[in-house]
Design a protein around this motif. Structure first.
Motif, mmCIF file in Angstrom:
data_model
loop_
_atom_site.group_PDB
_atom_site.id
_atom_site.type_symbol
_atom_site.label_atom_id
_atom_site.label_comp_id
_atom_site.label_asym_id
_atom_site.label_seq_id
_atom_site.Cartn_x
_atom_site.Cartn_y
_atom_site.Cartn_z
ATOM 1 N N LEU A 166 0.844 -1.188 0.000
ATOM 2 C CA LEU A 166 0.000 0.000 0.000
ATOM 3 C C LEU A 166 0.883 1.243 0.000
ATOM 4 N N VAL A 167 0.300 2.372 -0.314
ATOM 5 C CA VAL A 167 1.038 3.630 -0.304
ATOM 6 C C VAL A 167 0.084 4.734 0.142
ATOM 7 N N PHE A 168 0.585 5.649 0.947
ATOM 8 C CA PHE A 168 -0.162 6.857 1.309
ATOM 9 C C PHE A 168 0.258 7.945 0.329
ATOM 10 N N ALA A 169 -0.719 8.609 -0.268
ATOM 11 C CA ALA A 169 -0.386 9.571 -1.315
ATOM 12 C C ALA A 169 -1.350 10.743 -1.309
ATOM 13 N N ALA A 170 -0.866 11.868 -1.830
ATOM 14 C CA ALA A 170 -1.674 13.078 -1.983
ATOM 15 C C ALA A 170 -1.159 13.850 -3.185
ATOM 16 N N ALA A 171 -1.964 14.745 -3.695
ATOM 17 C CA ALA A 171 -1.582 15.549 -4.856
ATOM 18 C C ALA A 171 -0.702 16.723 -4.416
ATOM 19 N N PRO A 172 0.222 17.158 -5.276
ATOM 20 C CA PRO A 172 1.031 18.346 -4.971
ATOM 21 C C PRO A 172 0.164 19.567 -4.655
ATOM 22 N N SER A 173 -0.978 19.703 -5.331
ATOM 23 C CA SER A 173 -1.854 20.847 -5.088
ATOM 24 C C SER A 173 -2.402 20.832 -3.663
ATOM 25 N N TYR A 174 -2.654 19.643 -3.126
ATOM 26 C CA TYR A 174 -3.124 19.541 -1.741
ATOM 27 C C TYR A 174 -1.990 19.845 -0.770
ATOM 28 N N LEU A 175 -0.807 19.296 -1.039
ATOM 29 C CA LEU A 175 0.327 19.472 -0.134
ATOM 30 C C LEU A 175 0.879 20.893 -0.171
ATOM 31 N N ALA A 176 0.550 21.633 -1.222
ATOM 32 C CA ALA A 176 1.039 23.015 -1.311
ATOM 33 C C ALA A 176 0.450 23.897 -0.224
ATOM 34 N N SER A 177 -0.718 23.520 0.297
ATOM 35 C CA SER A 177 -1.380 24.341 1.314
ATOM 36 C C SER A 177 -1.195 23.823 2.731
ATOM 37 N N CYS A 178 -0.480 22.710 2.878
ATOM 38 C CA CYS A 178 -0.242 22.147 4.213
ATOM 39 C C CYS A 178 1.000 21.270 4.169
ATOM 40 N N ALA A 180 3.232 18.037 4.464
ATOM 41 C CA ALA A 180 2.983 16.603 4.314
ATOM 42 C C ALA A 180 3.111 15.907 5.662
ATOM 43 N N PRO A 181 2.216 14.995 5.997
ATOM 44 C CA PRO A 181 2.316 14.274 7.269
ATOM 45 C C PRO A 181 3.569 13.401 7.297
ATOM 46 N N GLN A 182 4.234 13.407 8.429
ATOM 47 C CA GLN A 182 5.449 12.608 8.601
ATOM 48 C C GLN A 182 5.193 11.351 9.437
ATOM 49 N N VAL A 183 4.229 11.442 10.342
ATOM 50 C CA VAL A 183 3.866 10.306 11.201
ATOM 51 C C VAL A 183 2.345 10.191 11.222
ATOM 52 N N PRO A 184 1.796 9.013 11.526
ATOM 53 C CA PRO A 184 0.342 8.808 11.472
ATOM 54 C C PRO A 184 -0.460 9.789 12.323
ATOM 55 N N ASP A 185 0.051 10.174 13.495
ATOM 56 C CA ASP A 185 -0.710 11.074 14.361
ATOM 57 C C ASP A 185 -0.992 12.418 13.697
ATOM 58 N N GLU A 186 -0.172 12.795 12.731
ATOM 59 C CA GLU A 186 -0.371 14.080 12.065
ATOM 60 C C GLU A 186 -1.543 14.060 11.088
ATOM 61 N N LEU A 187 -2.077 12.861 10.798
ATOM 62 C CA LEU A 187 -3.223 12.775 9.878
ATOM 63 C C LEU A 187 -4.469 13.444 10.455
ATOM 64 N N SER A 188 -4.522 13.647 11.777
ATOM 65 C CA SER A 188 -5.683 14.308 12.383
ATOM 66 C C SER A 188 -5.817 15.746 11.894
ATOM 67 N N ARG A 189 -4.737 16.304 11.346
ATOM 68 C CA ARG A 189 -4.769 17.678 10.837
ATOM 69 C C ARG A 189 -4.977 17.704 9.320
ATOM 70 N N HIS A 190 -5.248 16.554 8.736
ATOM 71 C CA HIS A 190 -5.379 16.466 7.277
ATOM 72 C C HIS A 190 -6.750 15.959 6.864
ATOM 73 N N SER A 237 -7.076 14.933 -7.640
ATOM 74 C CA SER A 237 -7.695 16.259 -7.775
ATOM 75 C C SER A 237 -7.461 17.153 -6.568
ATOM 76 N N GLY A 238 -6.772 16.605 -5.536
ATOM 77 C CA GLY A 238 -6.409 17.441 -4.397
ATOM 78 C C GLY A 238 -7.375 17.413 -3.232
ATOM 79 N N VAL A 239 -8.241 16.380 -3.169
ATOM 80 C CA VAL A 239 -9.210 16.304 -2.072
ATOM 81 C C VAL A 239 -8.535 16.018 -0.742
ATOM 82 N N GLY A 240 -7.472 15.207 -0.744
ATOM 83 C CA GLY A 240 -6.805 14.887 0.510
ATOM 84 C C GLY A 240 -5.829 13.741 0.369
ATOM 85 N N VAL A 241 -5.526 13.101 1.510
ATOM 86 C CA VAL A 241 -4.582 11.985 1.572
ATOM 87 C C VAL A 241 -5.355 10.674 1.435
ATOM 88 N N ALA A 242 -4.847 9.760 0.631
ATOM 89 C CA ALA A 242 -5.505 8.466 0.427
ATOM 90 C C ALA A 242 -4.523 7.337 0.691
#
Length: 299
Positions: A166-178, A180-190, A237-242
């Motif tokens: 599996l892979v966790f991924a997001a679009a550059p357009s989404y990451l440009a405004s926040c 990138a999460p480094q550890v799982p606990d940071e996903l609460s802000r995404h 399309s930049g909706v979030g992290v998948a």
């Protein structure tokens, strides 16, 4: 026994097993009205009502249930005889119905079908894509494809793929405004894109590798879907992290449409297995299909 009576008995068994005239008609490639006509003819021949029908449901009568109890072993015996006959063919023929989840259908089964079609041109393949868990016996499939651990009990299984990362991924357009999460606990802000299993109604639980163990973290989905393609497209399309199977986003990662995040935290799914009920005499077509689907190193 006359031909029409045999046909009517087969229609009766199919209707009861499918649970409706519409589903039985779809399985048999006939119209519901044709099946209704066949049932009326059968009940007229045997002189007793076999089905209780309402506008919303149907069920066999006591007489119908007794008939089915004796009919099923006879039908299984006929199928076994036909299987023995088919096994003697020098050229496999017939139809194979498969129920596979989307990832396996696209990345495992389909890539091997062209070679199988050349080897066995007289075998028709029906591939039904369904990410939920399915009773392949009740739904009249010859086999199913699911990850190891999701297989129905009392099934024969054949591994047809290696483990799936599996892979966790997001679009550059989404990451440009926040960040990138480094550890799982940071996903609460995404914003997270989550998958819901249609058959069970439950959400896919995100898992993470931590040393030699797998941990789970609750993830609130800002977008939820039951389709893996929609998940991937939403991430692009930049909706979030998948959280997605790596083969399904490989091209998007290469092109830069998606960026991997939480590198090193993604788990690996078990291999895909083709599974099927125990058969005394698998048809030549089905044996050839199993051989075509096996992991190449195990073929």
């Amino acid at each position: 026994m006359d031909r029409d009576l045999w046909a009517g008995l087969a229609v009766f068994a199919e209707i009861v097993e499918a649970g409706s005239f519409t589903k039985a008609a779809a399985r048999m490639g006939l119209s519901p009205s044709a099946l209704s006509h066949a049932m009326r003819g059968l009940e007229a021949k045997v002189g007793i009502r076999l089905l209780d029908r309402t506008t919303r449901s149907l069920a066999p009568t006591d007489a119908g249930e007794n008939l089915l109890r004796q009919l099923r072993p006879a039908m299984a015996s006929v199928e076994g005889a036909l299987g023995t006959l088919d096994a003697g063919r020098t050229r496999p023929a017939g139809r194979i119905r498969i129920n596979a989840h989307r990832m396996a259908a696209v990345h495992v089964v389909l890539p091997r079908l062209a070679a199988f079609a050349k080897t066995c041109p007289d075998v028709a393949v029906e591939l039904i894509v369904n990410d939920g868990l399915v009773d392949i016996v009740a739904e009249r499939f010859d086999c199913g494809v699911r990850h190891e651990g999701q297989l129905q009990l009392d099934m024969i299984s054949v591994r047809i793929s290696p483990p799936v990362p599996l892979v966790f991924a997001a679009a550059p357009s989404y990451l440009a405004s926040c960040c990138a999460p480094q550890v799982p606990d940071e996903l609460s802000r995404h914003r997270c894109i989550c998958y819901r299993y249609t058959s069970a109604g439950t959400m896919h639980v995100w898992e993470f590798v931590s040393g030699e163990s797998i941990i789970q973290r609750p993830v609130t989905g800002s977008f939820v879907t039951n389709d893996i393609d929609v998940m991937r497209d939403a991430a692009v399309s930049g909706v979030g992290v998948a959280c997605l199977p790596a083969p399904h986003v490989e091209e998007h990662l290469k092109s830069g449409a998606l960026v991997e995040v939480l590198r090193g935290w993604a788990p690996i799914l078990p291999p895909n297995h083709l599974y099927y009920p125990h058969r005394r005499q698998p048809s030549a077509a089905f044996q050839a299909f199993i051989g075509a689907m096996r992991v190449p190193s195990e073929a």
